[in-house]
Design an enzyme around this catalytic site. Structure first.
Site, mmCIF file in Angstrom:
data_model
loop_
_atom_site.group_PDB
_atom_site.id
_atom_site.type_symbol
_atom_site.label_atom_id
_atom_site.label_comp_id
_atom_site.label_asym_id
_atom_site.label_seq_id
_atom_site.Cartn_x
_atom_site.Cartn_y
_atom_site.Cartn_z
ATOM 1 N N CYS A 47 -106.397 -34.903 -2.138
ATOM 2 C CA CYS A 47 -106.370 -34.992 -3.675
ATOM 3 C C CYS A 47 -107.673 -34.320 -3.530
ATOM 4 C CB CYS A 47 -106.373 -36.491 -3.847
ATOM 5 S SG CYS A 47 -108.053 -37.703 -3.111
ATOM 6 N N CYS A 49 -110.126 -35.577 -4.826
ATOM 7 C CA CYS A 49 -111.608 -35.324 -5.200
ATOM 8 C C CYS A 49 -112.167 -35.313 -3.696
ATOM 9 C CB CYS A 49 -111.327 -37.102 -5.390
ATOM 10 S SG CYS A 49 -110.269 -39.144 -5.187
#
Length: 138
Positions: A47, A49
């Site tokens: 992802c 993040c």
């Protein structure tokens, strides 16, 4: 499951710094049970993040800290399913979270950074938080 050619650079982001990657439940078990000293475990992810905050934040902390964990380890969520499941047993009572960052001292979980503590923060914020954690436990 993500294809290996997609995750290889994300794996290398940590393993190139000396992180040991656990790909089996047995590796997780043998490396987190009854260990003396400190172990930083990053539950890696594909992802944004993880790419924008978690991995760079961990790298920033390791570059700027005088105190560092004795061992660096990682498992990859969405890839090494059984190893991640075993690692998550060690991070209870926290719910499954990826990416996430766990610090163990003498085999006990002493600090856990969940995904919701990573999202919306930049790498330096994550790194500065980890500096405080390393100062306290390492």
């Amino acid at each position: 499951m993500y294809p290996e050619q997609l995750v290889a650079p994300m794996r290398n982001d940590l393993t190139s710094l000396g992180f040991t990657e656990f790909k089996t439940p047995e590796e997780v078990e043998s490396n987190l049970t009854d260990q003396k000293g400190t172990t930083l475990l990053v539950i890696n992810s594909v992802c944004g993040c993880a790419a924008g905050a978690a991995r760079p934040g961990v790298k920033w902390a390791l570059q700027h800290s005088d105190k560092k964990p004795n061992r660096l380890a990682t498992v990859f969520a969405g890839v090494d399913k059984e190893a991640v499941a075993k690692a998550r047993e060690f991070t209870l009572p926290y719910p499954p979270s990826s990416p996430s960052i766990a610090l163990f001292k003498d085999g006990e979980l002493v600090h856990f950074v969940e995904r919701h503590h990573i999202e919306g923060r930049n790498a330096q914020m994550i790194g500065e938080h980890l500096l405080e954690v390393f100062d306290e436990y390492c």
